[in-house]
Design an enzyme around this catalytic site. Structure first.
Site, PDB file in Angstrom:
ATOM      1  N   HIS A 523       0.861  -1.196   0.000  1.00 36.43           N
ATOM      2  CA  HIS A 523       0.000   0.000   0.000  1.00 36.43           C
ATOM      3  C   HIS A 523       0.898   1.247   0.000  1.00 36.43           C
ATOM      4  CE1 HIS A 523       0.700   0.985   4.276  1.00 36.43           C
ATOM      5  NE2 HIS A 523       0.590  -0.325   4.515  1.00 36.43           N
ATOM      6  N   CYS A 546       3.285  -4.628   6.843  1.00 33.28           N
ATOM      7  CA  CYS A 546       2.981  -4.346   5.436  1.00 33.28           C
ATOM      8  C   CYS A 546       4.218  -3.832   4.707  1.00 33.28           C
ATOM      9  CB  CYS A 546       1.875  -3.306   5.341  1.00 33.28           C
ATOM     10  SG  CYS A 546       0.257  -3.959   5.772  1.00 33.28           S
TER      11      CYS A 546
END
Length: 571
Positions: A523, A546
């Site tokens: 992301h 992440c």
């Protein structure tokens, strides 16, 4: 007789006298005529000597018996007289011949009838005499208990049987060329009087003895004996076959020879069937038989099934139907389920029921999956920079659906199917190879804090990144994964903080590309001061796991990557 001897013509036979007239043409002298007349004239019809003309017939009414006849002939001229004498002789000879022939014929037949009657009477008397003999003696070709007693009496038979009892000995033949004996004296064997032999004699018909000449009459007389039962049981227990260690028999059964199932013959063990042995020993003693072969008389415990048993053949046929199947799995190294493997999964129990071992099939499929499943295994990858790294773990790769494949495989085997196929999978990968992710994938080097997007083997885009803080709770997991979902404007929510009851974070992002269901994904991270290097090690900068990317590279990846694209993350 006196007179001139009549001379026969050349070639003349005495039997021709009556029909050859020339025989009588010679002159008949006086002495011959007188001799003939003396013997014959009295017997003949006087008219026979006269001519047919009645006027010339002499009157015989006053003639003397002999002299007058002579006068008649004397008054005749010689030629006439000779002719009449010739006729007389000829007629007399014919009559005499007929008379003699009849006498001979009648006498011969009479003698034949007398002789035939006498012979028949003699034969009848002889037959009756022999028949009466065989009412008290055994007929020809009569055997009793294996011995010929033709023409013998019941006393002869009983004397023989008594002698056998006195000297009787039973030899017991056992396996492995062993033998033992049981003597009559060992068990106090005694002959018991009975009417068994007399009954056997009464069965025959003495008057049918000729038929016995052409057929054998063999019978077994069950002679009664008495003996010490306890002594006999003791002798049986002392037999080597009974006293030694015994082995059980083995039934015939299907056996795989590498190509097909064949019947393996039964094996007769040494275990003794005591019921049969006791029965046979008693029977042999009662019949005075000299040798008892335990194998031939089936005194050993026989297997349940032999090579001829229908149950064994049916089991063999059923098992051969199973091994007709051949299933080839088209893997990097083809896996073949053939007759050799299937033969290890089928068996026949002691009742010849064929069993298909499903647990063995499942165990094989587990091993098959362990060999060809690639999820989580260690692979080797070479980065675009030339670095070689090992990567293990993750959720991407081949994973065989063993439950589904079990059903398909067993159905194929039971139907004898031949097929080539791939197994059923829970999930698949790009290709069957050591690098099963193929040539289009995203790669993250956790050590270099850099990522690449490889399309058809070439770098499509790349970017520095920030991954999770290198502590267990936040570390970015290594392994091979794939993109699970792609979503724009996603709010990332962290785990609940027990102290506050609120999520650790709520972070909105523009581009979201999920890698794991536990919350790891690519992301954009607009709040990061920079990317790459060792920034991820800073607890205030490193992520919760992440892969943080700059906005522009995150957007570029978002616009090109698809769900299912492999993601390889390694150190």
């Amino acid at each position: 007789m006196s007179g001139r001897q009549i001379k026969q013509p050349d070639g003349f036979s005495p039997k021709d006298k009556d029909i050859n007239e020339d025989y009588y043409l010679d002159d008949i002298d006086e002495a011959g005529k007188e001799a003939y007349l003396d013997d014959e004239v009295k017997e003949e019809d006087p008219d026979y000597f006269l001519d047919d003309d009645e006027d010339k017939r002499p009157d015989f009414s006053e003639l003397t018996e002999e002299g007058t006849a002579r006068n008649i002939f004397e008054e005749e001229d010689p030629q006439t007289r000779n002719r009449k004498v010739k006729r007389k002789i000829k007629s007399r000879n014919k009559r005499k011949k007929g008379k003699d022939s009849g006498e001979i014929k009648t006498g011969g037949l009479k003698r034949i009838w007398i002789f035939s009657g006498s012979a028949a009477a003699a034969l009848l008397l002889a037959y009756v005499g022999v028949s009466l003999f065989f009412t008290s003696h055994f007929s020809p070709n009569t055997k009793i208990n294996g011995r010929d007693f033709s023409g013998r009496t019941t006393a002869d038979v009983e004397a023989f049987l008594k002698g056998k009892v006195k000297d009787y000995e039973l030899t017991v033949l056992e396996k492995d060329n062993k033998s033992d004996s049981i003597k009559g004296s060992d068990i106090s064997l005694v002959y018991k009087e009975s009417d068994a032999v007399e009954k056997e004699l009464k069965k025959q018909n003495g008057f049918l003895w000729p038929a016995a000449l052409f057929s054998e009459n063999a019978s077994e007389v069950n002679i009664e004996v008495s003996y010490n039962q306890s002594a006999l049981e003791s002798k049986i227990q002392d037999l080597q076959a009974v006293a030694s260690e015994q082995t059980a028999s083995e039934s015939a059964r299907p056996e795989f020879n590498g190509e097909k199932y064949v019947i393996k013959p039964e094996v007769i063990g040494t275990a003794v069937d005591m019921d049969v042995l006791n029965k046979k020993v008693s029977q042999y003693i009662a019949e005075f038989k000299p040798k008892l072969d335990m194998e031939k008389e089936k005194c050993y415990v026989l297997p349940k099934y032999t090579s001829e048993s229908e149950e064994v053949q049916k089991a063999c046929d059923m098992m051969n139907n199973y091994i007709k199947a051949s299933i080839t799995y088209t893997m990097t190294e083809p896996a073949v389920v053939d007759k050799v493997l299937i033969s290890t999964w089928i068996s026949a129990d002691d009742n010849m029921n064929v069993t298909f071992n499903e647990n063995a099939v499942r165990a094989w499929l587990t091993d098959f999956g362990d060999k060809y499943d690639t999820v989580g295994i260690t692979r080797t990858i070479t980065t675009p920079t030339g670095k070689t790294a090992e990567v293990s773990g993750g959720t991407y790769g081949w994973s065989i659906d063993e439950d589904t494949e079990f059903t398909a495989l067993t159905d194929s085997i039971k139907s004898g199917e031949t097929v080539s196929k791939e197994p059923a999978y829970y999930q698949t990968a790009a290709e069957h190879s050591a690098t099963d992710w193929g040539n289009t994938y995203a790669e993250v080097d956790l050590t270099a804090q850099h990522m690449w997007y490889i399309v058809d083997g070439a770098v499509s885009m790349e970017s520095d990144v920030i991954t999770g803080v290198p502590i267990p709770e936040k570390e970015t997991p290594q392994g091979v994964y794939d993109i699970l979902e792609i979503q724009r404007d996603k709010t990332l929510i962290g785990e609940t903080d027990p102290a506050t009851g609120e999520p650790e974070y709520k972070t909105p992002v523009t581009f979201w590309m999920r890698i794991t269901w536990t919350g790891v994904g690519f992301h954009n991270a607009d709040w990061q001061p920079a990317f790459g290097g060792t920034l991820y090690q800073n607890p205030d900068i490193g992520s919760h796991g992440c892969v943080n990317m700059p906005y522009d590279t995150a957007e570029a990846l978002f616009n090109s990557i698809t769900v299912g694209t492999p993601v390889i993350m390694h150190y």
